[in-house]
Design a protein around this motif. Structure first.
Motif, short mmCIF file in Angstrom:
data_model
loop_
_atom_site.label_atom_id
_atom_site.label_comp_id
_atom_site.label_asym_id
_atom_site.label_seq_id
_atom_site.Cartn_x
_atom_site.Cartn_y
_atom_site.Cartn_z
N UNK A 1 0.77 -1.25 -0.07
CA UNK A 1 0.03 -0.05 0.03
C UNK A 1 0.77 1.43 0.03
N UNK A 2 2.08 0.93 0.72
CA UNK A 2 2.71 2.25 0.73
C UNK A 2 3.48 2.54 -0.69
N UNK A 3 3.75 1.54 -1.34
CA UNK A 3 4.48 1.52 -2.71
C UNK A 3 3.45 2.24 -3.82
N UNK A 4 2.20 1.82 -3.43
CA UNK A 4 1.15 2.21 -4.44
C UNK A 4 0.85 3.51 -4.18
N UNK A 5 0.69 4.11 -3.13
CA UNK A 5 0.52 5.60 -2.72
C UNK A 5 1.89 6.15 -3.29
N UNK A 6 2.86 5.83 -3.27
CA UNK A 6 4.29 6.45 -3.83
C UNK A 6 4.33 6.62 -5.15
N UNK A 7 3.64 5.49 -5.75
CA UNK A 7 3.57 5.46 -7.37
C UNK A 7 2.55 6.52 -7.79
N UNK A 8 1.26 6.60 -6.92
CA UNK A 8 0.46 7.72 -7.63
C UNK A 8 0.88 9.10 -7.17
N UNK A 9 1.59 9.42 -6.12
CA UNK A 9 2.11 10.52 -5.71
C UNK A 9 2.90 11.20 -6.98
N UNK A 10 4.15 10.27 -7.29
CA UNK A 10 4.92 10.34 -8.15
C UNK A 10 4.28 10.60 -9.51
N UNK A 11 3.52 10.11 -9.99
CA UNK A 11 2.76 10.20 -11.28
C UNK A 11 1.77 11.48 -11.19
N UNK A 12 1.40 11.79 -10.06
CA UNK A 12 0.81 13.24 -9.89
C UNK A 12 1.55 14.29 -10.29
N UNK A 13 2.96 14.30 -9.63
CA UNK A 13 3.84 15.38 -9.95
C UNK A 13 4.25 15.48 -11.41
N UNK A 14 4.70 14.37 -11.89
CA UNK A 14 4.89 14.27 -13.36
C UNK A 14 4.08 14.91 -14.24
N UNK A 15 2.78 14.52 -14.06
CA UNK A 15 1.73 14.96 -15.02
C UNK A 15 1.57 16.43 -14.69
N UNK A 16 1.57 16.90 -13.42
CA UNK A 16 1.40 18.34 -13.20
C UNK A 16 2.48 19.11 -13.80
N UNK A 17 3.75 18.47 -13.76
CA UNK A 17 5.05 19.16 -14.34
C UNK A 17 5.09 19.39 -15.84
N UNK A 18 4.38 18.23 -16.45
CA UNK A 18 4.39 18.25 -17.82
C UNK A 18 3.26 19.18 -18.59
N UNK A 19 2.19 19.12 -17.60
CA UNK A 19 0.90 19.95 -18.23
C UNK A 19 1.10 21.57 -17.84
N UNK A 20 1.90 21.75 -16.63
CA UNK A 20 2.30 23.21 -16.70
C UNK A 20 3.32 23.53 -17.72
N UNK A 21 4.01 22.77 -18.06
CA UNK A 21 4.94 23.04 -19.23
C UNK A 21 4.29 23.50 -20.64
#
Length: 632
Positions: free
Chosen positions: A545-565
């Motif tokens: 469950x910890x890993x699943x949450x980490x994956x989702x948080x990283x995915x969020x940050x990645x797409x927020x960064x790309x969409x911001x660009x």
């Protein structure tokens, strides 16, 4: 381009085993001690190890955005010009020359196709130019890999087993003499390479490798004996990176222990033979075979990376190549999605095109979001690597897990949209699905890599707690007050300034909630360490469950960064990308909350215990326990 098959599973598993050892190596203090020793003992007079990895810092509730904002670009003008020259010929080759269905039916890549790949330079894309390679950086390589992934994953494995792992170790660790001797021939495809690790008797523990290399009496050769299984290109590779146990004597103690060493082994050395090609579910055109070593004389100058350094060599090879899987599978997803859209916009049912129905629309939208995340991860990691980052092992592992599962889901849904047509071989999607299944298994199963992410992050967080404990003992008032103030703010609900302030205003809410999730994740990790100490190693229900949450948080940050660009540059797809990012983050935030709650929910903890007991009883019984309802 893509990496080899099951032959990579061992090393990723062994990283987890090593982290288990590190986490459990320190005796556990009294349960009353809120800073239990959960990390490897570090030298007291050294500062704690710092990481620039976003995911690593996530485990201490911190948003280190150096590698995620702004969305990186690993290409300068010259790189883009070079890539522009290469993309069209590769695309054209796979459209007009390579026949994926033929490769699959013959379980081989025809020589004419192989020769065409040689002429394209496809066997040495990242090999240095001075050794007859193309000399691409990681981002350029990712773009070409994406093209191949959209056409034929089997050929991708053929190419990737050769260069991403087969001779990658020579590029990374080879001496100048080794590079001059081997790279020119493998970079042109004159000779093929393979990565040889997995053995019939070895599982998660690298120490169980039985292949051995013992120094000859004259000290000029290592005599290699053993066998390897599931080796991609193993049936014909002339140059192999082989891992074997070697006896090493500690000069200080005189004690001799076995340690893994990497060797460059040529088939022509003698004593190297191969078994017949394995029959596989998918990626059939890539050769997979067992390789045997019978008293093979390996010159001492063919030790790769130093005697006893095989584990380090192997892990660096894997970490330097995983981003390519996300790139390749983003190409696969793009192709599968295009096929689904073509059908959905042409198919009419009940008087309407099926793309007008909400059920189909939801499928297509989710396929687009999964692709967007995967593609964003691939190019973020490759660009960071091109900028010199070496701290990306968790991000690379996450990209492999995410991409392999996302590609499976996207292609499965594409088949569903096509209905019966999708199930037929003529359409090609059923082959893609068969090819995709191995990606969740090889290069470390996704299950192992989730544990790797969780345990590596926990080890880092444990080190942070250890330093806090030392500050308390030494009376370091600054550290103590800083930590106390941070915790006090958490307690009364005050947060620090938004650590994701770089996000475009249109996505400010998603950025704020993701930042809050980062803090909540850190609190959860700390509470788990305090509660379980070294026993967290045995809590795999929680670790997952910890890993699943980490994956989702990283995915969020990645797409927020790309969409911001995209929004900042006002590119044509900016509004579309903003929608993809917004919906993805909104749904991911719900999953993050569920996973973080699950690790402390009494009902969930009870369920985990019960599921453990169910599995134990099944294994004792040798199968399912419940009787048929008919009683017959």
């Amino acid at each position: 381009m893509l990496r080899s098959g099951r032959n990579l599973q061992l090393l990723s598993k062994n990283v987890v085993r090593e982290n288990l050892r590190l986490l459990s190596s320190t005796p556990q203090p009294s349960p009353k001690d809120a800073t239990k020793k959960v990390a490897k003992e570090r030298t007291l007079d050294k500062k704690p190890v710092k990481s620039s990895s976003f995911v690593m810092n996530l485990f201490i509730g911190s948003s280190n955005t150096a590698q995620v904002f702004p969305f990186p670009d690993g290409l300068n003008t010259e790189h883009k010009e070079t890539l522009g020259v290469l993309v069209d010929p590769v695309q054209k080759f796979f459209e007009e020359v390579n026949d994926a269905a033929l490769n699959d039916s013959q379980s081989a890549v025809p020589e004419a196709t192989t020769q065409g790949l040689r002429e394209l330079g496809a066997f040495g894309l990242q090999a240095p130019v001075e050794y007859n390679g193309v000399g691409l950086n990681n981002t350029q390589y990712a773009r070409l890999v994406e093209t191949v992934g959209g056409f034929d994953l089997g050929v991708g494995i053929f190419l990737g087993a050769h260069q991403s792992i087969g001779f990658k170790g020579i590029t990374l660790f080879g001496t100048e003499e080794q590079k001059k001797k081997y790279l020119p021939k493998v970079a042109t495809g004159e000779q093929f390479a393979a990565f040889c690790l997995t053995e019939p008797s070895s599982g998660s523990d690298a120490n169980s490798i039985r292949t051995r290399a013992v120094l000859s009496p004259d000290g000029k050769h290592y005599i290699l004996n053993g066998s390897k299984i599931w080796i991609s290109n193993g049936g014909f590779a002339e140059v192999m990176t082989v891992f074997a146990q070697t006896p090493i004597t500690d000069p200080a103690t005189g004690e001799t222990k076995d340690k893994v060493t990497a060797f460059i082994v040529e088939r022509k050395f003698g004593g190297v033979t191969s078994g017949p090609p394995e029959k596989k579910m998918g990626i059939k055109c890539s050769n997979t075979a067992e390789v045997y070593y019978d008293n093979v004389p390996v010159p001492i100058e063919n030790v790769l990376g130093g005697v006893g350094q095989g584990f380090k060599v192997a892990m660096n090879i894997l970490n330097n190549g995983r981003f390519g899987m996300a790139a390749a599978l983003s190409g696969t997803m793009k192709a599968s999605t295009k096929t689904a859209i073509q059908h959905a916009t042409a198919r009419v049912q009940f008087g309407r095109r099926i793309d007008s129905y909400g059920t189909i629309q939801e499928k297509l939208a989710r396929m687009a979001m999964l692709h967007y995340v995967t593609e964003s991860m691939a190019y973020m990691i490759s660009s960071n690597m091109d900028k010199g980052s070496t701290d990306f092992q968790l991000e690379a592992a996450i990209s492999k897990v995410f991409a392999s599962e996302a590609a499976w889901n996207v292609t499965d849904e594409a088949i569903q949209i096509l209905g019966g047509n999708g199930f037929m071989s003529a359409n090609g999607l059923e082959k893609v699905l068969r090819d995709l299944r191995i990606f969740r298994i090889f290069e470390g199963t996704n299950d192992i890599l989730r544990l790797f992410v969780a345990l590596t992050g926990l080890q880092y967080a444990g080190g942070h707690l250890k330093q806090l404990q030392k500050a308390v003992k030494s009376g370091n008032v600054g550290v103590i007050l800083g930590e106390a103030a941070k915790r006090a703010k958490r307690t009364v609900g005050l947060r620090q300034s938004n650590s994701l302030s770089e996000v475009h205003p249109k996505l400010a809410l998603q950025a704020q909630l993701t930042s809050k999730a980062v803090e909540g994740f850190g609190i959860t990790v700390e509470s788990l360490l305090i509660k379980h100490g070294k026993n967290i190693l045995d809590e795999q229900f929680l670790l997952n469950r910890v890993a699943a949450a980490a994956i989702d948080i990283y995915a969020n940050v990645v797409v927020l960064s790309r969409a911001t660009r995209a929004l900042n540059m006002n590119i044509s797809s900016a509004n579309h990308e903003e929608m993809l990012a917004r919906v993805w983050c909104n749904e991911a935030l719900d999953r993050i909350q569920l996973n973080l709650t699950a690790v402390k929910s009494q009902s969930q903890l009870s369920n985990f215990s019960t599921m453990s007991q169910i599995a134990k009883e099944m294994c004792e019984h040798g199968g399912l326990i419940q009787q048929n309802p008919l009683g017959i």
